[in-house]
Design a protein around this motif. Structure first.
Motif, PDB file in Angstrom:
ATOM      1  N   LEU A 165      -8.384  -2.898   6.117  1.00 40.54           N
ATOM      2  CA  LEU A 165      -7.823  -3.660   5.195  1.00 40.54           C
ATOM      3  C   LEU A 165      -6.444  -3.390   5.341  1.00 40.54           C
ATOM      4  N   GLU A 166      -5.838  -2.262   5.325  1.00 38.00           N
ATOM      5  CA  GLU A 166      -4.723  -1.791   5.400  1.00 38.00           C
ATOM      6  C   GLU A 166      -3.836  -2.341   6.739  1.00 38.00           C
ATOM      7  N   LEU A 167      -4.707  -2.103   7.518  1.00 42.07           N
ATOM      8  CA  LEU A 167      -4.162  -2.694   9.040  1.00 42.07           C
ATOM      9  C   LEU A 167      -3.832  -4.036   9.074  1.00 42.07           C
ATOM     10  N   ALA A 168      -4.681  -4.901   8.604  1.00 39.55           N
ATOM     11  CA  ALA A 168      -4.713  -6.195   8.574  1.00 39.55           C
ATOM     12  C   ALA A 168      -3.537  -6.455   7.617  1.00 39.55           C
ATOM     13  N   SER A 169      -3.632  -6.077   6.373  1.00 41.99           N
ATOM     14  CA  SER A 169      -2.504  -6.481   5.361  1.00 41.99           C
ATOM     15  C   SER A 169      -1.170  -6.135   5.831  1.00 41.99           C
ATOM     16  N   LEU A 170      -0.992  -5.178   6.675  1.00 47.65           N
ATOM     17  CA  LEU A 170       0.152  -4.713   7.228  1.00 47.65           C
ATOM     18  C   LEU A 170       0.695  -5.257   8.618  1.00 47.65           C
ATOM     19  N   GLY A 171       0.009  -6.313   8.802  1.00 44.42           N
ATOM     20  CA  GLY A 171       0.383  -6.976  10.172  1.00 44.42           C
ATOM     21  C   GLY A 171      -0.482  -6.943  11.316  1.00 44.42           C
ATOM     22  N   ALA A 172      -1.669  -6.340  11.561  1.00 43.88           N
ATOM     23  CA  ALA A 172      -2.339  -6.212  12.599  1.00 43.88           C
ATOM     24  C   ALA A 172      -3.072  -7.479  12.559  1.00 43.88           C
ATOM     25  N   LYS A 173      -2.758  -8.663  13.252  1.00 39.47           N
ATOM     26  CA  LYS A 173      -3.492  -9.724  12.954  1.00 39.47           C
ATOM     27  C   LYS A 173      -4.831 -10.291  13.686  1.00 39.47           C
ATOM     28  N   VAL A 174      -5.493  -9.108  14.285  1.00 39.51           N
ATOM     29  CA  VAL A 174      -6.667  -8.903  14.907  1.00 39.51           C
ATOM     30  C   VAL A 174      -7.925  -9.608  13.865  1.00 39.51           C
ATOM     31  N   GLN A 198      -8.205 -11.258   9.919  1.00 41.20           N
ATOM     32  CA  GLN A 198      -7.440 -11.754   8.591  1.00 41.20           C
ATOM     33  C   GLN A 198      -7.795 -10.868   7.693  1.00 41.20           C
ATOM     34  N   THR A 199      -6.694 -10.520   6.689  1.00 38.58           N
ATOM     35  CA  THR A 199      -7.160  -9.433   5.394  1.00 38.58           C
ATOM     36  C   THR A 199      -8.299  -9.903   4.808  1.00 38.58           C
ATOM     37  N   ARG A 200      -8.497 -10.975   4.462  1.00 37.10           N
ATOM     38  CA  ARG A 200      -9.238 -11.797   3.302  1.00 37.10           C
ATOM     39  C   ARG A 200     -10.786 -11.480   4.129  1.00 37.10           C
ATOM     40  N   SER A 201     -10.873 -11.583   5.371  1.00 32.55           N
ATOM     41  CA  SER A 201     -12.012 -11.464   5.957  1.00 32.55           C
ATOM     42  C   SER A 201     -12.883 -10.031   5.794  1.00 32.55           C
ATOM     43  N   VAL A 202     -11.774  -9.274   5.628  1.00 31.81           N
ATOM     44  CA  VAL A 202     -12.067  -7.679   5.766  1.00 31.81           C
ATOM     45  C   VAL A 202     -12.498  -7.545   3.894  1.00 31.81           C
ATOM     46  N   GLU A 203     -11.659  -8.059   3.292  1.00 33.77           N
ATOM     47  CA  GLU A 203     -12.025  -7.935   1.850  1.00 33.77           C
ATOM     48  C   GLU A 203     -13.611  -8.384   1.704  1.00 33.77           C
ATOM     49  N   LYS A 206       8.579  -4.886   9.198  1.00 33.64           N
ATOM     50  CA  LYS A 206       8.100  -3.866   8.314  1.00 33.64           C
ATOM     51  C   LYS A 206       7.235  -2.942   9.233  1.00 33.64           C
ATOM     52  N   ILE A 207       7.389  -1.737   9.514  1.00 34.33           N
ATOM     53  CA  ILE A 207       6.518  -0.777  10.292  1.00 34.33           C
ATOM     54  C   ILE A 207       5.823   0.099   9.522  1.00 34.33           C
ATOM     55  N   SER A 208       4.507   0.314   9.701  1.00 31.07           N
ATOM     56  CA  SER A 208       3.594   1.000   8.839  1.00 31.07           C
ATOM     57  C   SER A 208       2.908   2.031   9.664  1.00 31.07           C
ATOM     58  N   ILE A 209       2.456   3.085   8.918  1.00 37.64           N
ATOM     59  CA  ILE A 209       1.360   3.923   9.555  1.00 37.64           C
ATOM     60  C   ILE A 209       0.102   3.990   8.417  1.00 37.64           C
ATOM     61  N   VAL A 210      -0.996   4.221   8.854  1.00 35.08           N
ATOM     62  CA  VAL A 210      -2.215   4.092   8.009  1.00 35.08           C
ATOM     63  C   VAL A 210      -3.140   4.982   8.514  1.00 35.08           C
ATOM     64  N   GLY A 211      -3.736   5.724   7.239  1.00 32.19           N
ATOM     65  CA  GLY A 211      -4.871   6.726   7.999  1.00 32.19           C
ATOM     66  C   GLY A 211      -5.584   7.233   6.609  1.00 32.19           C
ATOM     67  N   VAL A 212      -6.684   7.079   6.656  1.00 34.71           N
ATOM     68  CA  VAL A 212      -7.693   7.798   5.242  1.00 34.71           C
ATOM     69  C   VAL A 212      -7.401   9.302   5.292  1.00 34.71           C
ATOM     70  N   TYR A 220       3.055  -3.428  12.293  1.00 33.25           N
ATOM     71  CA  TYR A 220       4.339  -4.038  12.331  1.00 33.25           C
ATOM     72  C   TYR A 220       4.073  -5.511  11.859  1.00 33.25           C
ATOM     73  N   ASP A 221       5.142  -5.964  10.913  1.00 34.24           N
ATOM     74  CA  ASP A 221       4.928  -7.227  10.389  1.00 34.24           C
ATOM     75  C   ASP A 221       6.456  -7.728  10.365  1.00 34.24           C
ATOM     76  N   ARG A 222       6.561  -8.924  11.349  1.00 36.28           N
ATOM     77  CA  ARG A 222       7.751  -9.617  11.724  1.00 36.28           C
ATOM     78  C   ARG A 222       8.157 -10.591  10.402  1.00 36.28           C
ATOM     79  N   ASN A 223       7.072 -10.908   9.481  1.00 37.28           N
ATOM     80  CA  ASN A 223       7.195 -12.065   8.924  1.00 37.28           C
ATOM     81  C   ASN A 223       7.686 -11.661   7.258  1.00 37.28           C
ATOM     82  N   GLU A 224       8.447 -10.752   7.170  1.00 37.25           N
ATOM     83  CA  GLU A 224       9.343 -10.521   6.018  1.00 37.25           C
ATOM     84  C   GLU A 224      10.719 -10.793   6.064  1.00 37.25           C
ATOM     85  N   ALA A 225      11.230 -11.000   5.032  1.00 37.08           N
ATOM     86  CA  ALA A 225      12.599 -11.087   4.504  1.00 37.08           C
ATOM     87  C   ALA A 225      13.081 -10.311   3.370  1.00 37.08           C
TER      88      ALA A 225
END
Ligand code: ADP
Ligand code: ASP
Ligand code: MG
Length: 413
Positions: free
Chosen positions: A201-210, A212-217, A342-348, A257-262
């Motif tokens: 969920l975190e990876l998808a919502s932060l830009g990993a488009k493999v 869609q976030t909603r599919s993981v929800e 936006k660049i992010s690191i994710v990990g439980v 990473y997510d290039r879609n932010e302003a």
């Protein structure tokens, strides 16, 4: 008989040859004696092409008509795939959203699913047919066409798997699983065998488009395991499922990473109660989501600078709303910046480790990347940086947190 739900993305059905190849894969599983529902996306590039057509015509295309337009891509692929299956003597039925009552609310271009008539699919199975369903699209209670947001076919597939009670939702794409970072920009990216819903969920919502976030929800809510696999090779795969004890508890398991932010900065607003509420309620009334927010006080303590990020698609509308508020807020200036990412690191494992964020900041500083904004949650740290440093930043963090090796940890490095 087992119920199998498969989804094929745009590149997997991007040409006639590929559609034939996908049909062969489906035919094999059908002949093994399974009930199969297949969800397909539009051919690669088609949804972008349709969006460009609309943008060439209108500055702000009407959302209802936008959905009528962009949903057509999937109608083409279900028909072509069904034809290819008929040629292989497989009985099949192509289906648009209205034919299976794939109901959504009326939030055009990012509609939310209400329910699906699973019986309509079961009847197709009972008739011995394969169901080929158009992804991405839905239908409102008053029978208007909607779409589920970019990448929405993943969510169509998981929702279908949930209502059909399938044991698994198979997502076929152009990579053989979920990697520690986007393999298209980092050679050292490592495929993960398994990943928890929360991390995905975190990876998808932060830009990993493999995915869609909603599919993981959806998958998490209905406990549907997702298997991400390559259409073109049997090797690999990543199972996205409930967190369990033998899952790798990486401190950092992925970089996104997510290039879609302003970014929008409002300079010199009065530092008094109600200002932030005024700005952000005006944005939310117009359905604009705000991601990161920071506020700095000026030296004399009377004026504050407020910066926040929105999606690039919402940037122009957000700037307009903020400009209209300038006088009311007494703001001195408004500065917009679309050249950020936006660049992010994710990990439980971050839940139980200190020092992860500072290690990230130091790594970025080492290669001269300036951090403009920071936000953290229990299992992620995100930084806004100059867009041109994205690839450098992703590689640097991948190396710093040793994601190419299993079992990376702060202690080790
Ligand atoms: P599809 O058209 O099949 O839905 P997408 O293009 O939506 O495929 O998603 C697959 C792409 O996601 C890959 O080609 C890859 O570049 C990108 N991607 C980004 N982050 C990751 C990641 N962490 N793991 C795997 N793929 C990723
Ligand atoms: N065709 C849609 C898109 O490109 C949906 C999808 O591919 O999942 O966003
Ligand atoms: Mg996709």
């Amino acid at each position: 008989m087992a119920i199998i739900v498969q989804k094929y993305g745009g590149t997997s059905v991007g040409s006639i040859e590929r559609i034939k190849f996908v049909a062969e894969k489906i035919a094999k599983r059908y002949r093994e004696g399974n009930h199969i529902a297949v969800v397909v996306s539009a051919m690669a590039g088609e949804t972008d092409r349709l969006i460009r057509l609309a943008q060439g015509l209108s500055e702000s295309p009407h959302p209802r008509e936008m959905d009528v337009l962009v949903s057509t891509g999937e109608q083409v692929t279900i028909a072509l795939l069904a034809m290819a299956l008929w040629d292989l003597k497989i009985p099949v039925r192509s289906l648009l959203a209205f034919q299976i009552n794939f109901r959504t609310d009326d939030t055009h271009t990012k509609a939310r699913i209400l329910d699906i008539d699973a019986d309509s699919i079961r009847r197709i199975f009972d008739a011995g047919e394969v169901a080929v369903v158009a992804g991405f699209q839905g239908i409102t209670p008053v029978r208007d066409i909607t779409t589920l947001g970019r990448g929405g076919s993943d969510t169509s597939a998981v929702a279908l798997a949930a209502v059909l009670g399938a044991e698994l939702c198979e997502i076929y794409t152009d990579v053989d699983g979920v990697y520690t970072c986007d393999p298209s920009i980092c050679d050292l990216a490592r495929r993960m065998d398994r990943i928890s819903y929360d991390e995905m969920l975190e990876l998808a919502s932060l830009g990993a488009k493999v995915l869609q976030t909603r599919s993981v929800e959806f998958a998490k809510k209905y406990n549907v395991p997702i298997l991400v696999k390559s259409t073109f090779s049997d090797a690999g795969g990543t199972l996205c499922t409930k967190e369990d004890t033998d899952m790798e508890k990486e401190v950092v398991s992925g970089i996104t990473y997510d290039r879609n932010e302003a970014k929008i900065s409002i300079i010199g607003v009065h530092d008094k109660p109600g200002i932030a509420a005024r700005i952000f309620s005006s944005l939310s009334e117009k359905n604009i989501n705000v991601d990161m927010i920071i506020q700095n006080m000026s030296v004399d303590g009377k004026l504050a600078d407020l910066s926040f990020t929105v999606s690039k698609n919402d940037y122009e509308r957000a700037m307009k709303i903020v400009r209209e508020l300038v006088d009311e807020l007494g703001a001195q200036d408004i500065i917009g910046n679309t050249g950020i990412a936006k660049i992010s690191i994710v990990g439980v494992g971050m839940r139980s480790h200190a020092g992860v964020a500072s290690k990230m900041f130091a790594a970025l500083a080492k290669v001269g990347i300036n951090i403009m904004m920071i936000s953290t949650s229990e299992i992620k740290v995100s930084c806004v940086i100059d867009e041109k440093f994205i690839e450098l930043g992703v590689r640097q963090l991948h190396e710093t947190f040793e994601l190419d090796k299993r079992g990376n940890s702060l202690e080790k490095s």
